[in-house]
Motif scaffolding. Structure first.
Motif, short mmCIF file in Angstrom:
data_model
loop_
_atom_site.label_atom_id
_atom_site.label_comp_id
_atom_site.label_asym_id
_atom_site.label_seq_id
_atom_site.Cartn_x
_atom_site.Cartn_y
_atom_site.Cartn_z
N PHE B 188 -7.80 0.90 -2.31
CA PHE B 188 -7.34 0.98 -0.93
C PHE B 188 -6.37 2.14 -0.72
O PHE B 188 -6.02 2.46 0.40
CB PHE B 188 -6.66 -0.33 -0.53
CG PHE B 188 -7.47 -1.52 -0.89
CD1 PHE B 188 -8.59 -1.85 -0.15
CD2 PHE B 188 -7.17 -2.29 -2.01
CE1 PHE B 188 -9.37 -2.94 -0.48
CE2 PHE B 188 -7.94 -3.38 -2.35
CZ PHE B 188 -9.05 -3.71 -1.59
N VAL B 237 6.85 -10.08 -6.87
CA VAL B 237 5.92 -9.07 -6.36
C VAL B 237 5.18 -9.61 -5.14
O VAL B 237 5.02 -8.93 -4.13
CB VAL B 237 4.92 -8.64 -7.46
CG1 VAL B 237 3.88 -7.69 -6.90
CG2 VAL B 237 5.65 -8.00 -8.63
N GLN B 242 4.14 -9.81 0.75
CA GLN B 242 4.14 -10.59 1.97
C GLN B 242 5.12 -10.00 2.98
O GLN B 242 4.82 -9.87 4.16
CB GLN B 242 4.55 -12.01 1.60
CG GLN B 242 4.27 -12.99 2.68
CD GLN B 242 4.56 -14.39 2.20
OE1 GLN B 242 5.16 -14.58 1.14
NE2 GLN B 242 4.15 -15.36 2.97
N ASN B 245 3.81 -6.47 4.12
CA ASN B 245 2.39 -6.38 4.48
C ASN B 245 1.63 -5.36 3.64
O ASN B 245 0.93 -4.50 4.17
CB ASN B 245 2.24 -6.02 5.96
CG ASN B 245 2.78 -7.11 6.87
OD1 ASN B 245 2.84 -8.27 6.47
ND2 ASN B 245 3.16 -6.74 8.07
N LEU B 246 1.76 -5.45 2.33
CA LEU B 246 1.09 -4.50 1.45
C LEU B 246 -0.35 -4.94 1.15
O LEU B 246 -0.69 -6.11 1.28
CB LEU B 246 1.85 -4.37 0.13
CG LEU B 246 3.33 -4.03 0.23
CD1 LEU B 246 3.94 -3.93 -1.16
CD2 LEU B 246 3.53 -2.72 0.99
N ILE B 247 -1.17 -3.99 0.78
CA ILE B 247 -2.56 -4.26 0.39
C ILE B 247 -2.70 -4.05 -1.12
O ILE B 247 -3.48 -4.70 -1.79
CB ILE B 247 -3.52 -3.30 1.13
CG1 ILE B 247 -3.38 -3.46 2.64
CG2 ILE B 247 -4.96 -3.53 0.69
CD1 ILE B 247 -3.72 -4.84 3.15
N ILE B 264 -4.03 -7.11 -3.20
CA ILE B 264 -3.66 -8.28 -2.39
C ILE B 264 -4.49 -9.52 -2.72
O ILE B 264 -4.00 -10.64 -2.61
CB ILE B 264 -3.77 -7.93 -0.88
CG1 ILE B 264 -3.35 -9.09 0.02
CG2 ILE B 264 -5.18 -7.49 -0.52
CD1 ILE B 264 -1.89 -9.29 0.11
N ASP B 265 -5.75 -9.35 -3.15
CA ASP B 265 -6.56 -10.54 -3.42
C ASP B 265 -5.96 -11.39 -4.54
O ASP B 265 -6.00 -12.61 -4.50
CB ASP B 265 -8.03 -10.18 -3.71
CG ASP B 265 -8.15 -9.09 -4.75
OD1 ASP B 265 -7.33 -8.15 -4.74
OD2 ASP B 265 -9.05 -9.17 -5.60
N VAL B 268 -2.75 -13.12 -3.00
CA VAL B 268 -3.03 -14.27 -2.15
C VAL B 268 -3.09 -15.53 -3.01
O VAL B 268 -2.53 -16.57 -2.65
CB VAL B 268 -4.36 -14.07 -1.39
CG1 VAL B 268 -4.85 -15.38 -0.80
CG2 VAL B 268 -4.19 -13.04 -0.29
N ASP B 269 -3.72 -15.42 -4.18
CA ASP B 269 -3.77 -16.58 -5.07
C ASP B 269 -2.38 -16.96 -5.57
O ASP B 269 -2.06 -18.14 -5.69
CB ASP B 269 -4.68 -16.28 -6.27
CG ASP B 269 -6.13 -16.07 -5.83
OD1 ASP B 269 -6.49 -16.57 -4.76
OD2 ASP B 269 -6.88 -15.41 -6.56
N ILE B 271 0.48 -16.50 -4.03
CA ILE B 271 1.23 -17.12 -2.93
C ILE B 271 0.80 -18.56 -2.72
O ILE B 271 1.63 -19.47 -2.62
CB ILE B 271 1.04 -16.31 -1.62
CG1 ILE B 271 1.76 -14.98 -1.74
CG2 ILE B 271 1.53 -17.10 -0.41
CD1 ILE B 271 1.48 -14.02 -0.60
#
Lengths: 468, 468
Positions: B188, B237, B242, B245-247, B264-265, B268-269, B271
């Protein structure tokens, strides 16, 4: 943690956050001072390079009166995106103090998702006042987002989209990106649409960049690309993002036409909020209770929950009062009854917690329900027998009565089995009837274990006493 | 919810998931049948277009013996990424059944973060067996990831990175992307590094695409770009992702050299897992308990928690037993004491839940601790007085004794204030001593409210009875 490995040109002299991640208190003090003196130079210097998240945290750390004052003083230098980063109640307080004109100027340049997020909680009159101050084009887009139901994908999407026809090639697309001024602020995929604006597929930017200029866009479309409907529930959309590791997803209307895009940064908030709601509701707190809520609001909503629990406590007390004769005969019964009830309550809470989360994350469904129920019954039985032995021995030794030991042992097995059943059945049934199991399960479940605990313990005791 | 708006060329005839998001049971049945008959054609057809997440869900829905069989039969057609999508215990079971050679072939082509995730739970001997079957180059990268501590950024990063020098321009970078074969699977951002491989900054892909070929990369570097250290805690991290708003974020070693990227994928896990851990621990369940855990493991870990609670219950019972004389004199005391204790326990749980979550999300810190504590005390006082009135009246009417009503009213105020204090102080102190407040707060807090509840109610009752 090294939040501050900033890459280049960090112009701020002081750190923005302390090591706990909270906004630095010296910085807050500096801003307060500057506000007192209307020292615009300092305020501008502090806020200039600040990320919206830090600016939001700064706002929260300021006193209630200081917040709108900071925004008014800064004028166009204040980035309204920061308002999406504060608690709802803080945002509402701030918006009440600002003029409609200030709010309109502030939301005008935001992505639609941020603007909608800021405006959605205003009451209808205030909302209209703000919208009336925008141009018709700006207004229509925001109104469209606001018209979708709360918690829908349409409410959280940004309407700024970037779509190209499938017959273009990589070169044309890149040229288009270089020549177009009003692109979305950030994007991760090129959407592909037909002439009627129907969604065809999407091309991740890295895929666009790997390919030479003459390659046709149609050959690059991701076969896995998915769209969601604007009316889809945002939590379902979040589940899909998480499952398929998405970064962005196009949003279509009922006719399949592109109306917006949802990006992962919004989804991260949805995911954390959903889990957070479960935590709070299981703890007997309103899902949307926030640290900055006013005391009367908090006291009232917690009172309601405690009141329901009080009713169930009295119900359990009524069960106990059926055995007044036995309680006055053997005072040890009064001392041990709460032990049986509490052990059942805790075991039921364990099972219920697992069930509620597994239902929320869709890990528990019709396909594995029987397996789950059986497992919980076996665990309940094993632990029931274990605690029957322990409490039986302790009770017998403490009160010098083998009979009492046997009574509490029997009650313990019965109550831990009841706990397993209630812990599974109650959340599952609530879920089936579309009641959020996180809200209501706790009360029902502990009512069951209190009542069963008292009834089994005192009931068996009554039989024992009658035959002693 | 329209999970299945697939863009194009969906070759599967049956839906993969039902409306609850669970894997379709007919599909599971079909795969079971095909496994029984070693029908490779059907298996390949079903699995061919499947997303790794769906393949993982399919694996979980199969029986224990069927899972390794599916993988062995499919050979190279099985995407090992699917193993990152199943419960830990399912993955461990599967890996035990597969040969080291099969695992080595399977992880060889994965991104390093996925390969490390699959290998990290193997015991050292098995891990070595798999690593020995890889080429030295493949081995070194995985070993490096495995050597970072659990829950560190280094353990979750992928080592495949794409870095260019700052003196390149947009054109050179795009040409490089078009000519390089072994790019990361998804990316990205373009990372910018100096000749010694130190991180300089990053350029989001959309920014690269907006600019013409001659523009220098150095002018495009995101001023906000942040790197994390490989040894940083992954939850910190995640908090940073969060917040800002990082990718994706680059990972550097202690010398500031680029060693990987976190996307980020994976975050997400992290978080969701962090929130999920809190839910489970607050409910008295091990944070990593999974639906597919074996019964003995579950029974044992839940037993430990219930055992601690039993000890505290007996402690409360011991407090009660100090008042045997009063309990046998007035049986209503035995019936009402649990009501006082339970009301305190529920109120304390409310406060504690809010405190635990606010500490976890860093919303509660030194800067607002006093405000929070004061607020909770006021809420406790308000609700304490409210429930004092209600329970006082109910008790007086039920047992026809005004004195008893006054006694329970006093105890209720005392216990709800104690609940507020314990609900704030206990999680905060645990957090200060680096004990996860979600694990231990519940027991301590309800012990306080049980003990204070019994002691205040029966103690005041003793005074009343003595002066009656």
């Amino acid at each position: 943690m090294t939040d501050t490995h900033k890459a280049s040109g960090d112009t701020l002299e002081r750190p923005i956050r302390d090591e706990d991640g909270a906004i630095d208190s010296a910085l807050v003090e500096q801003v307060s001072q500057a506000l007192l003196l209307s020292d615009l130079t300092t305020l501008r210097a502090v806020v200039a390079d600040m990320h919206e998240a830090d600016l939001g945290a700064l706002l929260e750390a300021l006193d209630t009166e200081e917040r709108p004052r900071l925004i008014s003083l800064l004028g166009a230098d204040f980035d309204f995106t920061a308002l999406t980063e504060v608690d709802d109640s803080v945002r509402e307080e701030i918006l009440e103090e600002l003029s409609a004109q200030t709010v309109a100027e502030g939301v005008r340049d935001l992505d639609t998702d941020d603007a909608v997020y800021i405006l959605e909680d205003l009451d209808d009159a205030d909302k209209k006042e703000v919208l009336d101050r925008l141009t018709p084009a700006e207004r229509i887009v925001l109104q469209q987002g606001l018209d979708y139901p709360e918690d829908s994908a349409g409410r959280r999407m940004q309407s700024e989209i970037l779509a190209v026809p499938a017959f273009w090639n990589v070169g044309q697309t890149i040229d288009h990106l270089r020549q177009t001024d009003n692109l979305p602020e950030r994007f991760f995929e090129i959407l592909v649409a037909d002439p009627a604006h129907h969604f065809v597929g999407s091309v991740p930017l890295d895929r666009l960049l790997r390919n030479k200029r003459p390659v046709a866009i149609s050959t690059l479309v991701d076969e896995d690309s998915r769209a969601v409907k604007a009316t889809d529930d945002i939590e379902d959309v979040a589940r899909m993002f998480q499952r398929y590791n998405l970064i962005a997803t196009p949003v279509v209307d009922d006719a399949g036409r592109l109306v917006g895009v949802i990006t992962i940064d919004d989804i991260v908030d949805v995911i954390e909020e959903a889990a957070d709601d479960d935590v709070k509701q299981l703890g007997g707190v309103r899902a949307d209770e926030e640290l900055s809520d006013p005391v009367p609001l908090i006291a009232r909503s917690r009172f309601s929950w405690l009141f329901i629990n009080l009713v169930t406590s009295f119900l359990a007390a009524a069960v106990m009062s059926l055995f007044e004769a036995q309680l006055s005969q053997v005072v040890a019964l009064a001392i041990l009854a709460p032990v049986v009830a509490s052990q059942g309550g805790n075991a039921a809470t364990q099972t219920m917690t697992v069930a509620v989360r597994a239902l929320a994350t869709q890990e528990l469904g019709a396909w594995n329900m029987r397996r789950f129920f059986t497992r919980e019954m076996i665990v309940g039985l094993i632990n029931g027998v274990g605690f029957a032995l322990i409490t039986g021995v302790v009770a017998a030794l403490w009160f010098g009565s083998q009979g009492l030991g046997v009574v509490i042992a029997i009650a313990m097995v019965v109550n831990l089995l009841a706990a397993a059943i209630a812990g599974v059945v109650i959340p599952v049934v609530l879920d089936r009837y579309e009641v959020d199991p996180a809200i209501a399960s706790g009360t029902f479940v502990t009512t069951v274990t209190d009542v069963v605990g008292f009834f089994s313990f005192l009931g068996v005791a009554a039989i024992w006493l009658a035959h002693r």
